[in-house]
Design a protein around this motif. Sequence first.
Motif, PDB file in Angstrom:
ATOM      1  N   GLN A 191       0.869  -1.170   0.000  1.00 58.01           N
ATOM      2  CA  GLN A 191       0.000   0.000   0.000  1.00 58.01           C
ATOM      3  C   GLN A 191       0.910   1.225   0.000  1.00 58.01           C
ATOM      4  O   GLN A 191       1.863   1.310   0.764  1.00 58.01           O
ATOM      5  CB  GLN A 191      -0.877  -0.010   1.271  1.00 58.01           C
TER       6      GLN A 191
ATOM      7  N   SER B  34      -2.739   6.246  -1.478  1.00 57.98           N
ATOM      8  CA  SER B  34      -4.024   5.740  -1.956  1.00 57.98           C
ATOM      9  C   SER B  34      -3.859   4.703  -3.071  1.00 57.98           C
ATOM     10  O   SER B  34      -4.835   4.283  -3.678  1.00 57.98           O
ATOM     11  CB  SER B  34      -4.896   6.905  -2.432  1.00 57.98           C
TER      12      SER B  34
ATOM     13  N   THR C  75      -2.987   0.948  -4.230  1.00 56.78           N
ATOM     14  CA  THR C  75      -2.881  -0.439  -3.769  1.00 56.78           C
ATOM     15  C   THR C  75      -2.212  -1.260  -4.853  1.00 56.78           C
ATOM     16  O   THR C  75      -2.704  -1.342  -5.979  1.00 56.78           O
ATOM     17  CB  THR C  75      -4.277  -1.027  -3.477  1.00 56.78           C
TER      18      THR C  75
ATOM     19  N   ARG D 257      -4.099  -0.126  -8.164  1.00 51.04           N
ATOM     20  CA  ARG D 257      -5.422   0.498  -8.050  1.00 51.04           C
ATOM     21  C   ARG D 257      -5.284   1.855  -7.367  1.00 51.04           C
ATOM     22  O   ARG D 257      -4.554   1.990  -6.382  1.00 51.04           O
ATOM     23  CB  ARG D 257      -6.372  -0.399  -7.225  1.00 51.04           C
ATOM     24  N   ASN D 258      -5.959   2.856  -7.907  1.00 45.91           N
ATOM     25  CA  ASN D 258      -5.880   4.210  -7.355  1.00 45.91           C
ATOM     26  C   ASN D 258      -7.201   4.562  -6.686  1.00 45.91           C
ATOM     27  O   ASN D 258      -8.203   4.813  -7.353  1.00 45.91           O
ATOM     28  CB  ASN D 258      -5.564   5.205  -8.486  1.00 45.91           C
ATOM     29  N   ASP D 259      -7.201   4.590  -5.336  1.00 42.25           N
ATOM     30  CA  ASP D 259      -8.408   4.949  -4.596  1.00 42.25           C
ATOM     31  C   ASP D 259      -8.392   6.420  -4.185  1.00 42.25           C
ATOM     32  O   ASP D 259      -9.221   6.844  -3.378  1.00 42.25           O
ATOM     33  CB  ASP D 259      -8.541   4.065  -3.338  1.00 42.25           C
TER      34      ASP D 259
ATOM     35  N   LYS E  78      -8.122  10.784  -5.071  1.00 44.15           N
ATOM     36  CA  LYS E  78      -8.979  11.720  -5.797  1.00 44.15           C
ATOM     37  C   LYS E  78      -8.269  12.323  -7.007  1.00 44.15           C
ATOM     38  O   LYS E  78      -8.862  13.064  -7.786  1.00 44.15           O
ATOM     39  CB  LYS E  78      -9.429  12.837  -4.848  1.00 44.15           C
TER      40      LYS E  78
ATOM     41  N   PRO F 147      -8.199   8.324 -10.899  1.00 44.92           N
ATOM     42  CA  PRO F 147      -8.919   8.001  -9.661  1.00 44.92           C
ATOM     43  C   PRO F 147      -9.971   6.919  -9.928  1.00 44.92           C
ATOM     44  O   PRO F 147     -10.709   7.005 -10.900  1.00 44.92           O
ATOM     45  CB  PRO F 147      -9.601   9.316  -9.296  1.00 44.92           C
ATOM     46  N   GLY F 148      -9.996   5.912  -9.067  1.00 44.89           N
ATOM     47  CA  GLY F 148     -10.973   4.836  -9.213  1.00 44.89           C
ATOM     48  C   GLY F 148     -10.583   3.785 -10.239  1.00 44.89           C
ATOM     49  O   GLY F 148     -11.279   2.793 -10.421  1.00 44.89           O
TER      50      GLY F 148
ATOM     51  N   THR G 163      -8.045   0.883 -12.101  1.00 43.83           N
ATOM     52  CA  THR G 163      -7.062  -0.161 -11.820  1.00 43.83           C
ATOM     53  C   THR G 163      -6.266  -0.445 -13.083  1.00 43.83           C
ATOM     54  O   THR G 163      -6.847  -0.697 -14.138  1.00 43.83           O
ATOM     55  CB  THR G 163      -7.761  -1.456 -11.352  1.00 43.83           C
TER      56      THR G 163
END
Length: 179
Positions: free
Chosen positions: A53, A56, A58, A81-83, A85, A126-127, A129
């Motif tokens: 991690q 943000s 993963t 993966r980008n969680d 903003k 953002p959001g 993968t």
Amino acid sequence: MTNRFLASAMIVMLAAGGAAAEDMNHAGMAGMSGGSMSNDAASAVPEQAAKAQLGSLTLSDGYLKAMVPGQPVGGGFVTIRNDGKEPDRLVSIATPLSTRGELHEMSMQGSIMKMRKVPDDFVIAPGQTLTMEPGGYHLMFMGMKMPFKAGETVTVTLTFEKAGKVDLQMPVVMMHGRL
Ligand SMILES: [Cu+2]
């Protein structure tokens, strides 16, 4: 079984090609990947695949492909993966075993699978993968000081524009007839 044997023999022959070995090996690897398209790519991910991690981001499913004797370039994969903003960008990759790392993609040009450096690094919105896998996006390592050997673990340093650096301990996996 016969196909696998021929595929391995072909990689070795290409790798032994001398001065143009790096390019030829790219072509050979691309061919292998085309041949494995009917397989389930997800099954290549080893159980001990690296994960981390980083802010943000993963990271998961990180692994390297074992190199055959004389092979001048090494390949690897990781899922990001980008969680957050904001978008982030994977700008560089490095291992202690290579002098250079590049971000590559494979694509079909007519009936031929080709590999090239991506022009703008890997941007993860953002959001979103980013999934690397045989036959698609991958990490490529050149100027090898030592080959990636099956069963070993190699530190791969990924540097992102915003999130910074992370070291992933990537297992090296034997992938018959893949990539
Ligand atoms: Cu490549």
